[in-house]
Design an enzyme around this catalytic site. Structure first.
Site, PDB file in Angstrom:
ATOM      1  N   LYS A  60       0.821  -1.206   0.000  1.00 22.10           N
ATOM      2  CA  LYS A  60       0.000   0.000   0.000  1.00 22.10           C
ATOM      3  C   LYS A  60       0.862   1.266   0.000  1.00 22.10           C
ATOM      4  O   LYS A  60       0.599   2.207  -0.729  1.00 22.10           O
ATOM      5  CB  LYS A  60      -0.912  -0.026   1.238  1.00 22.10           C
ATOM      6  CG  LYS A  60      -1.940   1.047   1.261  1.00 22.10           C
ATOM      7  CD  LYS A  60      -1.928   1.973   2.440  1.00 22.10           C
ATOM      8  CE  LYS A  60      -0.700   2.079   3.218  1.00 22.10           C
ATOM      9  NZ  LYS A  60      -0.539   3.352   3.929  1.00 22.10           N
ATOM     10  N   GLN A 112      -9.637  -9.886   4.495  1.00 22.54           N
ATOM     11  CA  GLN A 112      -9.735  -9.000   5.655  1.00 22.54           C
ATOM     12  C   GLN A 112     -10.287  -9.805   6.827  1.00 22.54           C
ATOM     13  O   GLN A 112     -11.467 -10.100   6.909  1.00 22.54           O
ATOM     14  CB  GLN A 112     -10.643  -7.815   5.342  1.00 22.54           C
ATOM     15  CG  GLN A 112     -10.358  -6.653   6.246  1.00 22.54           C
ATOM     16  CD  GLN A 112     -10.475  -5.337   5.529  1.00 22.54           C
ATOM     17  OE1 GLN A 112     -10.814  -5.283   4.379  1.00 22.54           O
ATOM     18  NE2 GLN A 112     -10.194  -4.256   6.218  1.00 22.54           N
ATOM     19  N   ASP A 135     -12.989   2.060   3.010  1.00 23.54           N
ATOM     20  CA  ASP A 135     -13.310   0.634   2.887  1.00 23.54           C
ATOM     21  C   ASP A 135     -14.783   0.430   2.515  1.00 23.54           C
ATOM     22  O   ASP A 135     -15.176  -0.638   2.055  1.00 23.54           O
ATOM     23  CB  ASP A 135     -13.020  -0.109   4.196  1.00 23.54           C
ATOM     24  CG  ASP A 135     -11.533  -0.358   4.409  1.00 23.54           C
ATOM     25  OD1 ASP A 135     -10.814  -0.532   3.412  1.00 23.54           O
ATOM     26  OD2 ASP A 135     -11.095  -0.375   5.574  1.00 23.54           O
TER      27      ASP A 135
END
Length: 307
Positions: A60, A112, A135
């Site tokens: 990321k 996740q 999200d």
């Protein structure tokens, strides 16, 4: 519909499509920087210290750097108190340089995992500012997604990526039979709501569904998100259907250095002989999830910066 004996499905290259989207994001970030002297900021709160968490953070961070997005990382131990975690969320809510908050829970963006048992996941997600919920899991964003004529501020990244893959591959959704295999809060449920907004006729197949093969075989579009390795066989697929495989499952493979390989929820080799389009695993939905997180961050920043 009979297919020629040498038929092979068109492979939907998620990596290439995600790269195109990242280039589009980078251009918009440059424009924001030149016009306003500000860039989007993305904060990721990591709970736990597993290696896959760290690899996600690195991926990321690298993505943010490539696109000109500012990156903030908050690392918390797995035994962190719920109030301390919420306090960090509030700090990020108040930080004007942060336009998006992503909660990575001891895992990567693709899988996740739930918060440690001593923490109330619903409470924590509800504390993230609606305007920074990149999200897309804030109850108000999910609620608007479920309502006709309402638009959430953010869509969940993986479901949004699935729809984007269909759009950018020229696959029409309106009026089509779409079957979603799996009903998780992360993928199955929100992607079914998104397909409904796109005017598909949607059926959800889950662990209690009777004769799932029969239902899946009626689908023009299949979104496989059950977390069961190669569950969907070629015989389950209607000839010419579009197959988006969200599954990421490790199966033993002694020929690999790692001892395993990643496969999807669809038997890829069998499906290629029947489907019209299919995403590979890896290299299909995965890269799109990251791209959509960055796109959501850009959209959140534009709402604030361009006011």
């Amino acid at each position: 519909m009979a297919l020629p004996s040498d038929h092979k499905a068109t492979i939907i290259d998620g990596k290439a499509i995600a790269q195109t989207i990242r280039s589009e994001i980078a251009s918009e970030v440059r424009l924001l920087s030149e016009k306003y002297g500000k860039v989007p900021g993305l904060a990721v709160v990591i709970v736990g210290n597993r290696k896959d968490s760290q690899s996600y953070v690195n991926m990321k961070r690298k993505s943010c750097a490539e696109l000109g997005i500012q990156s903030f990382d908050i690392d918390l131990p797995e035994d962190v108190a719920e109030d301390e975690l919420i306090s960090k969320v509030h700090e990020l809510n108040a930080n004007p340089d942060v336009h998006g908050q992503s909660l990575a829970i001891v895992g990567s963006i693709l899988v996740q995992l739930p918060l440690p048992k001593h923490i109330n996941e619903e409470r924590v997600l509800g504390e993230i500012s609606l305007e920074k919920d990149v999200d897309g899991f804030h109850p108000l964003n999910i609620g608007k997604l479920a309502m006709k004529g309402r638009q959430p501020l953010f869509l969940p990244c993986t479901p949004k990526g699935c729809i984007e893959l269909l759009h950018r591959s020229g696959i029409s959704i309106k009026g089509k039979n779409a079957v979603v295999v799996g009903r998780s809060n992360i993928v199955g449920l929100p992607v079914s709501l998104l397909l409904l907004k796109e005017n598909a006729t949607v059926t959800i197949v889950h662990s209690r569904t009777e004769e799932p093969e029969k239902i899946v075989r009626e689908a023009d579009i299949i979104i496989a998100a059950a977390g069961q390795a190669m569950m969907i066989k070629g015989s389950w697929i209607k000839p010419g259907a579009a197959v988006i495989d969200v599954g990421t499952n490790a199966v033993d493979d002694p020929t690999r250095k790692s001892g395993y390989r990643l496969v999807g929820d669809v038997d890829f080799q069998e499906a290629c002989n029947v489907a019209g389009w299919i995403t590979p695993v890896p290299g299909g939905v995965g890269p799109m999830t990251v791209a959509m997180l960055l796109k959501n961050t850009l959209d959140g920043a534009k709402r604030v910066i361009e006011k």
